[in-house]
Motif scaffolding. Structure first.
Motif, PDB file in Angstrom:
ATOM      1  N   PHE A 333       0.843  -1.196   0.000  1.00 26.19           N
ATOM      2  CA  PHE A 333       0.000   0.000   0.000  1.00 26.19           C
ATOM      3  C   PHE A 333       0.877   1.245   0.000  1.00 26.19           C
ATOM      4  N   ASN A 334       0.620   2.146  -0.960  1.00 26.12           N
ATOM      5  CA  ASN A 334       1.367   3.398  -1.019  1.00 26.12           C
ATOM      6  C   ASN A 334       0.764   4.383  -0.032  1.00 26.12           C
ATOM      7  N   SER A 335       1.511   4.703   1.018  1.00 28.33           N
ATOM      8  CA  SER A 335       1.000   5.568   2.086  1.00 28.33           C
ATOM      9  C   SER A 335       0.884   7.027   1.658  1.00 28.33           C
ATOM     10  N   GLY A 336       1.649   7.407   0.622  1.00 28.04           N
ATOM     11  CA  GLY A 336       1.705   8.818   0.243  1.00 28.04           C
ATOM     12  C   GLY A 336       2.655   9.623   1.110  1.00 28.04           C
ATOM     13  N   ASP A 337       3.205   8.972   2.145  1.00 30.49           N
ATOM     14  CA  ASP A 337       4.180   9.627   3.020  1.00 30.49           C
ATOM     15  C   ASP A 337       5.583   9.483   2.439  1.00 30.49           C
ATOM     16  N   LEU A 338       6.391  10.482   2.674  1.00 29.49           N
ATOM     17  CA  LEU A 338       7.791  10.441   2.265  1.00 29.49           C
ATOM     18  C   LEU A 338       8.654  10.129   3.478  1.00 29.49           C
ATOM     19  N   GLY A 339       9.714   9.369   3.261  1.00 30.92           N
ATOM     20  CA  GLY A 339      10.581   9.073   4.390  1.00 30.92           C
ATOM     21  C   GLY A 339      11.627   8.048   4.056  1.00 30.92           C
ATOM     22  N   PHE A 340      12.165   7.447   5.117  1.00 24.17           N
ATOM     23  CA  PHE A 340      13.210   6.440   4.924  1.00 24.17           C
ATOM     24  C   PHE A 340      13.221   5.494   6.121  1.00 24.17           C
ATOM     25  N   LEU A 341      13.871   4.364   5.909  1.00 27.73           N
ATOM     26  CA  LEU A 341      13.992   3.330   6.933  1.00 27.73           C
ATOM     27  C   LEU A 341      15.456   3.221   7.323  1.00 27.73           C
ATOM     28  N   LYS A 342      15.733   3.263   8.622  1.00 29.91           N
ATOM     29  CA  LYS A 342      17.103   3.170   9.105  1.00 29.91           C
ATOM     30  C   LYS A 342      17.132   2.319  10.375  1.00 29.91           C
ATOM     31  N   LYS A 343      17.862   1.222  10.306  1.00 32.42           N
ATOM     32  CA  LYS A 343      17.979   0.305  11.443  1.00 32.42           C
ATOM     33  C   LYS A 343      16.602  -0.092  11.988  1.00 32.42           C
ATOM     34  N   ASP A 344      15.709  -0.455  11.062  1.00 35.10           N
ATOM     35  CA  ASP A 344      14.346  -0.914  11.368  1.00 35.10           C
ATOM     36  C   ASP A 344      13.451   0.173  11.946  1.00 35.10           C
ATOM     37  N   HIS A 345      13.906   1.413  11.967  1.00 29.37           N
ATOM     38  CA  HIS A 345      13.091   2.536  12.426  1.00 29.37           C
ATOM     39  C   HIS A 345      12.606   3.338  11.218  1.00 29.37           C
ATOM     40  N   LEU A 346      11.340   3.752  11.266  1.00 29.51           N
ATOM     41  CA  LEU A 346      10.748   4.496  10.155  1.00 29.51           C
ATOM     42  C   LEU A 346      10.766   5.987  10.460  1.00 29.51           C
ATOM     43  N   TYR A 347      11.124   6.767   9.450  1.00 28.75           N
ATOM     44  CA  TYR A 347      11.199   8.219   9.582  1.00 28.75           C
ATOM     45  C   TYR A 347      10.306   8.856   8.524  1.00 28.75           C
ATOM     46  N   ILE A 348       9.427   9.778   8.942  1.00 29.81           N
ATOM     47  CA  ILE A 348       8.517  10.473   8.040  1.00 29.81           C
ATOM     48  C   ILE A 348       9.027  11.903   7.834  1.00 29.81           C
ATOM     49  N   THR A 349       9.285  12.271   6.590  1.00 26.35           N
ATOM     50  CA  THR A 349       9.818  13.608   6.304  1.00 26.35           C
ATOM     51  C   THR A 349       8.812  14.528   5.632  1.00 26.35           C
ATOM     52  N   GLY A 350       7.668  13.986   5.203  1.00 31.72           N
ATOM     53  CA  GLY A 350       6.652  14.808   4.553  1.00 31.72           C
ATOM     54  C   GLY A 350       5.672  13.948   3.799  1.00 31.72           C
ATOM     55  N   ARG A 351       4.873  14.587   2.954  1.00 34.36           N
ATOM     56  CA  ARG A 351       3.940  13.864   2.098  1.00 34.36           C
ATOM     57  C   ARG A 351       4.181  14.259   0.650  1.00 34.36           C
ATOM     58  N   SER A 352       4.000  13.300  -0.232  1.00 27.46           N
ATOM     59  CA  SER A 352       4.311  13.539  -1.638  1.00 27.46           C
ATOM     60  C   SER A 352       3.475  14.659  -2.241  1.00 27.46           C
ATOM     61  N   LYS A 353       2.253  14.867  -1.714  1.00 32.28           N
ATOM     62  CA  LYS A 353       1.371  15.907  -2.247  1.00 32.28           C
ATOM     63  C   LYS A 353       1.504  17.229  -1.494  1.00 32.28           C
TER      64      LYS A 353
END
Length: 378
Positions: A333-353
């Motif tokens: 599922f595409n969440s529409g959220d922007l981010g990255f995964l680091k050491k099994d932790h999720l980071y949200i940096t914004g939304r694509s829209k």
């Protein structure tokens, strides 16, 4: 964590066989015997109906809860909603509290049989954060597993007393603060839904009931910051979680500066069953982190830096033209959220829209809004 197949039986045992008092309102505590007797009448009433779908819109949370339980154990498909607007022509409409209350007082001639198998359970409206509002369906087995997952990441157990002040027709009020708590044998205290005018009254009830666990929407914490004077009560809370939408770091900072308590951000998506991860003391200070991703949840980051997820308890499909369009189990599922995964932790940096390009640089609207929150006058 794998899919647990006996959660209907587990929930039934917790509610009715352990003889605990897990449901309260402002003025009443319900015994397991009373809940069971009311539940019997509701199941009997629902099973008599020829309709599979139940459209449910009433204000009384206890009655709402009974219909949810009745639907779960009678293989009915419940569509909880805010307003009593008819969507399905062929459905049982439960919009009248007085009529439903009379059902509880009837004497049933034969005890209804309960269903413990997997079946279609909920029709939910998506929150609209990823696109226009849509209707999705969730099966009972997957949904209770989603709630059990929430129970695990929230660390709910029999010592938690959970304030239920979120709408019971949305997933945060169904999963996070109701079924997740019950699966952890926590107490649930129903109150009115939180708003700008009643939150002080709600928190007086919370103090009286010795609540120790709350979940609110991010903007609700601003209400507490500007309007709640009982700092000692907030300091006494064990669990403070933000859910439903993006929690701005500035709200966390303001809240901590005033109350000395951390708000942990919960990341969740209705289409995937609800809560996915939540912050804790170990990652609270990591910028944009929304917690560690459990092993049973799969995450991908595409070329656009969008976050794609798959869970074992995601929705069974979308409703299109009154019919269900089923999803494949391996669908991400595409969440529409922007981010990255680091050491099994999720980071949200914004939304694509919600990205503005200025001078060739990508700027997140969330960054702008968080900066604005630093000024109390705004």
């Amino acid at each position: 964590m794998t899919i647990k197949k006996n959660l209907k039986k587990k929930l039934f045992k917790i509610l009715f066989l352990k003889k605990k008092k897990l449901i309260e309102t402002e003025n009443k505590t319900f015994t397991s015997k009373q809940i069971f007797n009311d539940f019997l009448n509701i199941v009997y009433y629902l099973k008599k109906s020829k309709f599979k779908i139940i459209e449910l819109s009433i204000k009384d949370k206890y009655l709402f809860f009974l219909v949810l339980l009745g639907g779960l154990f009678s293989n009915k498909l419940i569509y909880p909603k805010k307003n009593p607007l008819i969507f399905f022509r062929k459905s049982l409409k439960i919009f009248d509290e007085k009529k439903l209350s009379k059902v509880l007082n009837r004497k049933i001639l034969t005890k209804p049989k309960f269903s413990f198998n997997n079946s279609s359970f909920l029709i939910l409206e998506t929150t609209g954060t990823t696109s226009k509002k849509k209707l999705i369906t969730l099966n009972s087995l997957e949904y209770l597993n989603a709630c059990y997952h929430s129970k695990e990441i929230f660390n709910y157990n029999n010592s938690n007393k959970i304030l239920h002040c979120l709408p019971i027709y949305y997933n945060a009020g169904l999963n996070n603060t109701l079924f997740a708590g019950l699966l952890g044998e926590s107490k649930i205290i129903f109150t009115e839904n939180f708003n700008n005018f009643n939150f002080i009254k709600i928190f007086k009830i919370a103090k009286k009931k010795k609540i120790n666990s709350i979940q609110l929407m991010p903007n609700m914490f601003l209400n507490l910051y500007f309007g709640l004077k009982d700092i000692n009560f907030i300091k006494s809370l064990r669990s403070i979680i933000s859910t439903g939408s993006y929690l701005y770091p500035e709200i966390q900072k303001k809240f901590y500066d005033l109350f000395g308590k951390k708000i942990f951000s919960c990341y969740g998506i209705t289409e995937l069953g609800g809560a996915i991860s939540v912050q804790n003391n170990m990652n609270y200070n990591q910028e944009n982190c929304v917690g560690k991703i459990p092993k049973n949840i799969k995450v991908k980051i595409n070329k656009k830096k969008e976050i794609l997820l798959n869970t074992p308890f995601k929705m069974s499909g979308y409703f299109f033209n009154r019919k269900v369009k089923k999803l494949k189990k391996n669908t991400f599922f595409n969440s529409g959220d922007l981010g990255f995964l680091k050491k099994d932790h999720l980071y949200i940096t914004g939304r694509s829209k919600e990205i503005v390009i200025r001078g060739g640089e990508n700027i997140s609207l969330k960054f702008i809004e968080n900066t604005a929150l630093k000024f109390d006058e705004i």
